[in-house]
Design a protein around this motif. Structure first.
Motif, short mmCIF file in Angstrom:
data_model
loop_
_atom_site.label_atom_id
_atom_site.label_comp_id
_atom_site.label_asym_id
_atom_site.label_seq_id
_atom_site.Cartn_x
_atom_site.Cartn_y
_atom_site.Cartn_z
N SER A 1 0.83 -1.21 0.00
CA SER A 1 0.00 0.00 0.00
C SER A 1 0.86 1.26 0.00
N GLU A 2 1.92 1.25 0.82
CA GLU A 2 2.80 2.41 0.89
C GLU A 2 3.50 2.66 -0.45
N PHE A 3 3.91 1.59 -1.12
CA PHE A 3 4.58 1.72 -2.41
C PHE A 3 3.61 2.27 -3.45
N ALA A 4 2.39 1.73 -3.47
CA ALA A 4 1.38 2.18 -4.44
C ALA A 4 1.07 3.66 -4.24
N LYS A 5 1.03 4.09 -2.97
CA LYS A 5 0.75 5.49 -2.67
C LYS A 5 1.92 6.38 -3.11
N LYS A 6 3.12 5.93 -2.85
CA LYS A 6 4.32 6.72 -3.16
C LYS A 6 4.50 6.91 -4.66
N TYR A 7 4.27 5.86 -5.44
CA TYR A 7 4.51 5.93 -6.89
C TYR A 7 3.23 6.07 -7.71
N ASN A 8 2.09 6.23 -7.01
CA ASN A 8 0.80 6.42 -7.67
C ASN A 8 0.53 5.30 -8.69
N CYS A 9 0.73 4.07 -8.24
CA CYS A 9 0.50 2.91 -9.12
C CYS A 9 -0.51 1.98 -8.47
N ASP A 10 -0.98 0.98 -9.23
CA ASP A 10 -1.97 0.07 -8.65
C ASP A 10 -1.28 -0.97 -7.77
N LEU A 11 -2.08 -1.64 -6.96
CA LEU A 11 -1.55 -2.61 -5.99
C LEU A 11 -0.89 -3.80 -6.68
N ALA A 12 -1.40 -4.16 -7.86
CA ALA A 12 -0.84 -5.31 -8.58
C ALA A 12 0.62 -5.05 -8.96
N LEU A 13 0.91 -3.83 -9.42
CA LEU A 13 2.30 -3.50 -9.77
C LEU A 13 3.17 -3.49 -8.53
N ALA A 14 2.65 -2.96 -7.43
CA ALA A 14 3.40 -2.96 -6.17
C ALA A 14 3.71 -4.39 -5.72
N GLU A 15 2.75 -5.29 -5.89
CA GLU A 15 2.96 -6.70 -5.54
C GLU A 15 4.09 -7.30 -6.38
N GLU A 16 4.17 -6.92 -7.65
CA GLU A 16 5.23 -7.42 -8.52
C GLU A 16 6.60 -6.97 -8.03
N TYR A 17 6.69 -5.72 -7.59
CA TYR A 17 7.97 -5.23 -7.05
C TYR A 17 8.33 -5.96 -5.76
N LEU A 18 7.32 -6.27 -4.96
CA LEU A 18 7.59 -7.00 -3.73
C LEU A 18 8.11 -8.40 -4.03
N LYS A 19 7.58 -9.04 -5.05
CA LYS A 19 8.06 -10.37 -5.46
C LYS A 19 9.53 -10.29 -5.89
N VAL A 20 9.88 -9.22 -6.60
CA VAL A 20 11.27 -9.04 -7.03
C VAL A 20 12.18 -8.92 -5.81
N VAL A 21 11.76 -8.12 -4.84
CA VAL A 21 12.57 -7.92 -3.63
C VAL A 21 12.78 -9.22 -2.89
N ARG A 22 11.71 -10.00 -2.73
CA ARG A 22 11.84 -11.28 -2.03
C ARG A 22 12.74 -12.24 -2.78
N GLY A 23 12.68 -12.21 -4.09
CA GLY A 23 13.54 -13.08 -4.90
C GLY A 23 14.99 -12.69 -4.79
N ILE A 24 15.26 -11.39 -4.77
CA ILE A 24 16.65 -10.92 -4.66
C ILE A 24 17.23 -11.30 -3.32
N ARG A 25 16.45 -11.18 -2.25
CA ARG A 25 16.95 -11.52 -0.91
C ARG A 25 17.47 -12.95 -0.85
N ASN A 26 16.89 -13.81 -1.66
CA ASN A 26 17.33 -15.21 -1.66
C ASN A 26 18.60 -15.42 -2.46
N GLN A 27 19.02 -14.42 -3.25
CA GLN A 27 20.20 -14.57 -4.09
C GLN A 27 21.45 -14.02 -3.42
N GLN A 28 21.33 -12.89 -2.72
CA GLN A 28 22.52 -12.23 -2.19
C GLN A 28 22.09 -11.15 -1.21
N PRO A 29 23.03 -10.58 -0.44
CA PRO A 29 22.69 -9.49 0.48
C PRO A 29 22.10 -8.33 -0.31
N PHE A 30 21.19 -7.61 0.31
CA PHE A 30 20.51 -6.54 -0.41
C PHE A 30 20.59 -5.27 0.42
#
Length: 391
Positions: free
Chosen positions: A168-197
């Motif tokens: 919700s905070e991301f969608a508000k900050k970038y004025n985007c829909d929740l679905a796009l924010a969810e996609e960015y969250l998936k990217v973040v979770r995937g990166i955390r599993n690869q290396q320090p972030f």
């Protein structure tokens, strides 16, 4: 266009030339690659150099600016490396980052408009930050389509570790829909599993708040890095309850699931002391340091990492600072000790005796010891410490 500019440096030479084919570059030299000899002509404001460069179409004046601006660029590069972790003073990488910044400063020179009132050093500040981010973006194991997306991913990482509803905070900050924010969250979770972030704070500056780092080794990177996790788990289980609790609480990491929490909310040593009645803040800090060293030794035994133990054998002071010292060092917490002589005034070191008399392996440990101690602030040079690293 810069093609119309000359770069005539007649009469000036680098004060500390770098030999690309010679020995390792010393930190002292790495911090002075833009220094000129003789000194550039004195001006009332550094912006006069940039105005002269634009008027005369001669980048010699840009070099004059770099001569004076380098200390500030060094400070920003060190701050970037401190968050970035790894080898805190890899001089080759240090110089590469500075050269990336210089390239960005050159590219933006023609866009600078002094009529808008800002001095060039102020104008270029955010572009230097972008240059450093772009440098890391090229190094990391994951990639995105642009620097803008890269920043948005890092922004989501910050929100994920510092807010209750990151989507919700991301969608508000970038004025985007929740679905796009969810996609960015998936990217973040995937990166955390690869290396320090390492995430970017709300002000756009780098922050290490969500990264589980001790000042001697990258705990999070080792912990959840494939097969290393089993070794870390075995080593961790050999610690007693107090040691385990100190590490998990202070490093803001769960040893069961591997989730790294926010450093902003981790307990202070005063709060840790309260958990263990009868202890003081300084006592809790000493206990934590001992737990770190003990776990490091166990991880060395497991083959998860390497470590060099250092002991100050003697020192010479001048004007309340340590001018020179001799340190003993031991490779992987075992075997015969070696000796290294340091001259902290000119940033040099000499190996007197290799640990275990091994010229093939322990010289690498000696070089790690040299890099670590030459990078220490003089007043913080340790009497004894354990420095961990990965080969």
């Amino acid at each position: 266009m810069l093609n119309d500019f000359s770069w005539n440096m007649t009469g000036y030479i680098p004060k500390y030339p770098v030999d690309s084919f010679g020995a390792d570059i010393r930190p002292y030299v790495a911090e002075r690659i833009f220094q000129l000899e003789p000194e550039p002509p004195t001006v009332n404001s550094l912006n006069e150099y940039i105005l002269s460069a634009l008027q005369e179409k001669n980048l010699m004046y840009f070099s004059f600016l770099l001569h004076h601006y380098e200390p500030q660029l060094n400070k920003r590069t060190k701050s970037f490396l401190g968050v970035d972790s790894g080898d805190l003073y890899d001089t080759d990488r240090f110089i590469d980052i500075k050269l990336s910044c210089r390239e960005q400063m050159l590219q933006k020179l023609m866009d600078y408009d002094p009529a808008k009132g800002a001095e060039y050093a102020t104008y270029i500040f955010p572009f230097i930050r972008d240059a450093m981010l772009r440098f890391r973006m090229g190094e990391e194991k994951w990639s995105v389509s642009s620097l803008t997306n890269y920043k948005m991913v890092r922004s989501m990482a910050w929100l994920y570790h510092n807010t209750k509803d990151a989507v919700s905070e991301f969608a508000k900050k970038y004025n985007c829909d929740l679905a796009l924010a969810e996609e960015y969250l998936k990217v973040v979770r995937g990166i955390r599993n690869q290396q320090p972030f390492y995430v970017t704070g709300e002000d756009g500056e780098e922050t290490g708040e969500d990264v589980a780092l001790d000042d001697t080794w990258n705990y999070a990177d080792i912990l959840w890095n494939g097969i290393q996790a089993e070794k870390v788990q075995r080593a961790f289980e050999k610690l007693n309850y107090r040691e385990q609790t100190l590490l998990e609480k202070r490093l803001a990491i769960c040893m069961t699931c591997g989730r790294v929490g926010s450093w902003k909310n981790r307990p202070t040593f005063e709060e840790l002391a309260i958990m263990f009645e009868g202890s003081t803040a300084s006592g809790a800090e000493r206990a934590y340091r001992k737990a770190v060293d003990k776990l490091t030794e166990l991880l060395v035994a497991e083959g998860a990492l390497h470590a060099v133990r250092l002991k100050q054998k003697s020192k010479t002071k001048r004007k309340k600072k340590i001018a020179a010292a001799i340190y003993e060092y031991q490779a992987d917490c075992d075997g015969e000790w070696g000796e290294i002589s340091f001259n902290f005034e000119n940033g040099t070191a000499e190996i007197i005796q290799l640990a275990d008399w091994d010229t093939m392996i322990t010289k690498y440990f000696a070089n790690q010891a040299i890099s670590y101690l030459l990078n220490c602030e003089n007043e913080k040079l340790p009497k004894e410490t354990l420095v961990a690293f990965e080969l």
